[in-house]
Design a protein around this motif. Sequence first.
Motif, PDB file in Angstrom:
ATOM      1  N   ASN A  89       0.810  -1.222   0.000  1.00  0.00           N
ATOM      2  CA  ASN A  89       0.000   0.000   0.000  1.00  0.00           C
ATOM      3  C   ASN A  89       0.840   1.268   0.000  1.00  0.00           C
ATOM      4  OD1 ASN A  89      -2.307  -1.514  -0.038  1.00  0.00           O
ATOM      5  ND2 ASN A  89      -2.784  -1.259   2.118  1.00  0.00           N
ATOM      6  N   THR A  90       2.041   1.221   0.547  1.00  0.00           N
ATOM      7  CA  THR A  90       2.878   2.425   0.558  1.00  0.00           C
ATOM      8  C   THR A  90       3.743   2.510  -0.689  1.00  0.00           C
ATOM      9  OG1 THR A  90       4.480   1.208   1.939  1.00  0.00           O
ATOM     10  CG2 THR A  90       2.930   2.672   3.057  1.00  0.00           C
ATOM     11  N   LEU A  91       4.216   1.365  -1.192  1.00  0.00           N
ATOM     12  CA  LEU A  91       5.028   1.388  -2.415  1.00  0.00           C
ATOM     13  C   LEU A  91       4.231   1.949  -3.586  1.00  0.00           C
ATOM     14  CD1 LEU A  91       7.646   0.605  -3.923  1.00  0.00           C
ATOM     15  CD2 LEU A  91       6.610  -1.647  -4.318  1.00  0.00           C
ATOM     16  N   ALA A  92       2.932   1.736  -3.591  1.00  0.00           N
ATOM     17  CA  ALA A  92       2.102   2.201  -4.707  1.00  0.00           C
ATOM     18  C   ALA A  92       2.218   3.701  -4.920  1.00  0.00           C
ATOM     19  CB  ALA A  92       0.640   1.824  -4.454  1.00  0.00           C
ATOM     20  N   TYR A  93       2.502   4.459  -3.871  1.00  0.00           N
ATOM     21  CA  TYR A  93       2.526   5.923  -3.992  1.00  0.00           C
ATOM     22  C   TYR A  93       3.943   6.492  -3.938  1.00  0.00           C
ATOM     23  CZ  TYR A  93      -2.283   4.912  -2.799  1.00  0.00           C
ATOM     24  OH  TYR A  93      -3.540   4.381  -2.789  1.00  0.00           O
ATOM     25  N   ALA A  94       4.951   5.610  -3.957  1.00  0.00           N
ATOM     26  CA  ALA A  94       6.331   6.076  -3.817  1.00  0.00           C
ATOM     27  C   ALA A  94       6.746   7.012  -4.941  1.00  0.00           C
ATOM     28  CB  ALA A  94       7.276   4.870  -3.748  1.00  0.00           C
ATOM     29  N   ASP A  95       6.274   6.743  -6.165  1.00  0.00           N
ATOM     30  CA  ASP A  95       6.683   7.557  -7.313  1.00  0.00           C
ATOM     31  C   ASP A  95       5.521   8.299  -7.951  1.00  0.00           C
ATOM     32  OD1 ASP A  95       9.401   6.694  -7.157  1.00  0.00           O
ATOM     33  OD2 ASP A  95       8.799   4.784  -8.055  1.00  0.00           O
ATOM     34  N   VAL A  96       4.397   8.374  -7.263  1.00  0.00           N
ATOM     35  CA  VAL A  96       3.235   9.124  -7.757  1.00  0.00           C
ATOM     36  C   VAL A  96       3.346  10.560  -7.260  1.00  0.00           C
ATOM     37  CG1 VAL A  96       0.721   9.338  -7.720  1.00  0.00           C
ATOM     38  CG2 VAL A  96       1.789   7.067  -7.836  1.00  0.00           C
ATOM     39  N   GLU A  97       3.261  11.502  -8.165  1.00  0.00           N
ATOM     40  CA  GLU A  97       3.396  12.904  -7.787  1.00  0.00           C
ATOM     41  C   GLU A  97       2.037  13.516  -7.457  1.00  0.00           C
ATOM     42  OE1 GLU A  97       6.255  14.110  -7.142  1.00  0.00           O
ATOM     43  OE2 GLU A  97       7.255  12.302  -7.872  1.00  0.00           O
ATOM     44  N   GLY A  98       2.081  14.682  -6.808  1.00  0.00           N
ATOM     45  CA  GLY A  98       0.911  15.342  -6.253  1.00  0.00           C
ATOM     46  C   GLY A  98      -0.349  15.360  -7.089  1.00  0.00           C
ATOM     47  N   PRO A  99      -0.314  15.841  -8.331  1.00  0.00           N
ATOM     48  CA  PRO A  99      -1.546  15.948  -9.125  1.00  0.00           C
ATOM     49  C   PRO A  99      -2.243  14.616  -9.376  1.00  0.00           C
ATOM     50  CG  PRO A  99       0.210  17.277 -10.084  1.00  0.00           C
ATOM     51  CD  PRO A  99       0.838  16.455  -9.018  1.00  0.00           C
ATOM     52  N   ASP A 100      -1.502  13.501  -9.294  1.00  0.00           N
ATOM     53  CA  ASP A 100      -2.090  12.200  -9.599  1.00  0.00           C
ATOM     54  C   ASP A 100      -2.466  11.398  -8.361  1.00  0.00           C
ATOM     55  OD1 ASP A 100      -2.035  12.347 -12.393  1.00  0.00           O
ATOM     56  OD2 ASP A 100       0.066  11.745 -12.466  1.00  0.00           O
ATOM     57  N   THR A 101      -2.300  11.966  -7.167  1.00  0.00           N
ATOM     58  CA  THR A 101      -2.528  11.173  -5.962  1.00  0.00           C
ATOM     59  C   THR A 101      -3.980  10.746  -5.810  1.00  0.00           C
ATOM     60  OG1 THR A 101      -2.687  13.255  -4.718  1.00  0.00           O
ATOM     61  CG2 THR A 101      -0.585  12.081  -4.637  1.00  0.00           C
ATOM     62  N   SER A 102      -4.927  11.627  -6.128  1.00  0.00           N
ATOM     63  CA  SER A 102      -6.333  11.244  -5.983  1.00  0.00           C
ATOM     64  C   SER A 102      -6.697  10.147  -6.967  1.00  0.00           C
ATOM     65  CB  SER A 102      -7.243  12.462  -6.183  1.00  0.00           C
ATOM     66  OG  SER A 102      -7.120  12.983  -7.494  1.00  0.00           O
ATOM     67  N   MET A 103      -6.184  10.248  -8.198  1.00  0.00           N
ATOM     68  CA  MET A 103      -6.447   9.223  -9.199  1.00  0.00           C
ATOM     69  C   MET A 103      -5.803   7.898  -8.794  1.00  0.00           C
ATOM     70  SD  MET A 103      -8.004   8.624 -12.067  1.00  0.00           S
ATOM     71  CE  MET A 103      -8.279  10.227 -12.847  1.00  0.00           C
ATOM     72  N   ALA A 104      -4.580   7.951  -8.264  1.00  0.00           N
ATOM     73  CA  ALA A 104      -3.892   6.736  -7.839  1.00  0.00           C
ATOM     74  C   ALA A 104      -4.636   6.062  -6.703  1.00  0.00           C
ATOM     75  CB  ALA A 104      -2.468   7.075  -7.412  1.00  0.00           C
ATOM     76  N   SER A 105      -5.133   6.850  -5.748  1.00  0.00           N
ATOM     77  CA  SER A 105      -5.885   6.280  -4.633  1.00  0.00           C
ATOM     78  C   SER A 105      -7.162   5.611  -5.112  1.00  0.00           C
ATOM     79  CB  SER A 105      -6.211   7.382  -3.613  1.00  0.00           C
ATOM     80  OG  SER A 105      -6.967   6.866  -2.542  1.00  0.00           O
ATOM     81  N   THR A 106      -7.859   6.261  -6.044  1.00  0.00           N
ATOM     82  CA  THR A 106      -9.100   5.696  -6.569  1.00  0.00           C
ATOM     83  C   THR A 106      -8.837   4.411  -7.347  1.00  0.00           C
ATOM     84  OG1 THR A 106     -10.034   7.919  -6.763  1.00  0.00           O
ATOM     85  CG2 THR A 106     -11.104   6.169  -8.009  1.00  0.00           C
ATOM     86  N   LEU A 107      -7.819   4.425  -8.192  1.00  0.00           N
ATOM     87  CA  LEU A 107      -7.507   3.248  -9.007  1.00  0.00           C
ATOM     88  C   LEU A 107      -7.063   2.081  -8.126  1.00  0.00           C
ATOM     89  CD1 LEU A 107      -7.249   2.039 -11.793  1.00  0.00           C
ATOM     90  CD2 LEU A 107      -5.006   3.108 -12.019  1.00  0.00           C
ATOM     91  N   ALA A 108      -6.222   2.366  -7.125  1.00  0.00           N
ATOM     92  CA  ALA A 108      -5.766   1.307  -6.220  1.00  0.00           C
ATOM     93  C   ALA A 108      -6.930   0.729  -5.424  1.00  0.00           C
ATOM     94  CB  ALA A 108      -4.696   1.855  -5.276  1.00  0.00           C
ATOM     95  N   SER A 109      -7.850   1.585  -4.990  1.00  0.00           N
ATOM     96  CA  SER A 109      -9.013   1.110  -4.230  1.00  0.00           C
ATOM     97  C   SER A 109      -9.924   0.247  -5.095  1.00  0.00           C
ATOM     98  CB  SER A 109      -9.795   2.299  -3.669  1.00  0.00           C
ATOM     99  OG  SER A 109      -9.009   3.037  -2.757  1.00  0.00           O
TER     100      SER A 109
END
Length: 477
Positions: free
Chosen positions: A378-398
Amino acid sequence: MSTSPPADTKRYLPWVVAIVMFMETLDTTIVNTAVPAMAESLQVQPLSLKAVVASYILSLAVFIPVSGWMADRFGTRRVFFSAVSLFTAASLLCGLSLNAPMLVAARLLQGAGAAMMMPVGRLAIIRTFSKAELLGAMNFVVMPALVGPLLGPTLGGLIVHFASWRVIFWVNLPVGLLALWMISRYLPDYHADAPRPLDTVGFVLFGSGVALLSWLLEIFGEHRLDLTSAGVLLLVALGLLGAYGLHASHSAWPLLKLALFRIRTFRISVGGGFVTRIGLGGMPFLLPLLYQVGLGRPAWQSGLLMMPAAAAAMTTKTMTQPILKTLGYRRVLVANTVLIGLTIGGFSLVDAATPVPAIVGLALSQGFFNSLQFSSMNTLAYADVEGPDTSMASTLASSMQQLSMSFGLAAGSLVAAWFLGEVPQTDRAQVTSALHHAFLTLAAITVLSSASFWGLRRGDGEAVSRGTSGKVVEQSA
């Protein structure tokens, strides 16, 4: 624009999200135990109440993808507060339901609220904490996903035994009210600088495809559909999801940004985690069968035997960061996935002669490895995701996590049905032997899934495990 969070946000935000996530994950599993009591009270057949479970899962699958857009448009605090309010109010309505249709309708509302809670709560964590602090904060968030499924059946059984099935839903009320108070005080309010338009076409394609697929997985193994019908519906579901993929590749503002899978650490974490969760997702289904049907233990003893895994998961969070800092994400995920598979396979050795301390030790081991696995993925998923894409990354991962849970339960049902076959449930020795084969099958799937993490590199995730990077999103006044 993002607003400056309250002074105590970092101290209390992980607890706020953890409380809400625990309420959600507990509710997901606790209801199954009460279905017979509900059916008797509402004077319907238990099978007809399958819709109570399926409606919740379908609502989750449909509305999770739109949660990121809502958070960007209306702000994390407003959406999270509204989601918890809807979930809590729907819980009250579930307990007040007078018939099955009312209960199903209330569960649909409850699922819609739950769909917004996980990704938006995770988004608030990601945007509040620096990458150096993210691992410690996310440890609080993953605990409910580990503990809820283990406590749910036991707590549900106790409530049904000593009180009304309606109490199962009403236990959410004080928790929900506490969460709402804490959200109003401590949850930061993040907005996108330029909210994107809602991808309506994508929402219809992806929502209908994932809802149909989730429904098929939910009824899998019940023989309610012939193979031809099930096959046709599966093709329709996959066709809808494929159509969404084509649509997203040409859309300027896709509902789910599939291009995030080009980020190697995100792709490996989310994709590899999907396969790993298939093996893990079958365990809450198989273990009660082993303890109650195979070993002949009463339900309360079965529940107690599942508690050590939850206890180990809760105590592992202090060890996760030192382990990842020393060994790195690649070594941990490759080796730990194999160790999880070995503990799953270890249950194939449990029979009527196995001492209880040995079962407890095996459960403790699995709880430890599971906790380390979820925290790492769950933490590695956001290691290289930058600010503007964090909401999209959270939604896609969920969204992927929700699908993996459905696949995991379906896998558990499939292997159990395959090996049990025509075995009479009164023959405990044969049932135990069949379940042993089921555990070995899930163990093999899990061990093989470790290969999905071989694509990681030595330094991947160091921004999280060692604190070598700054904020994911800088907070502005």
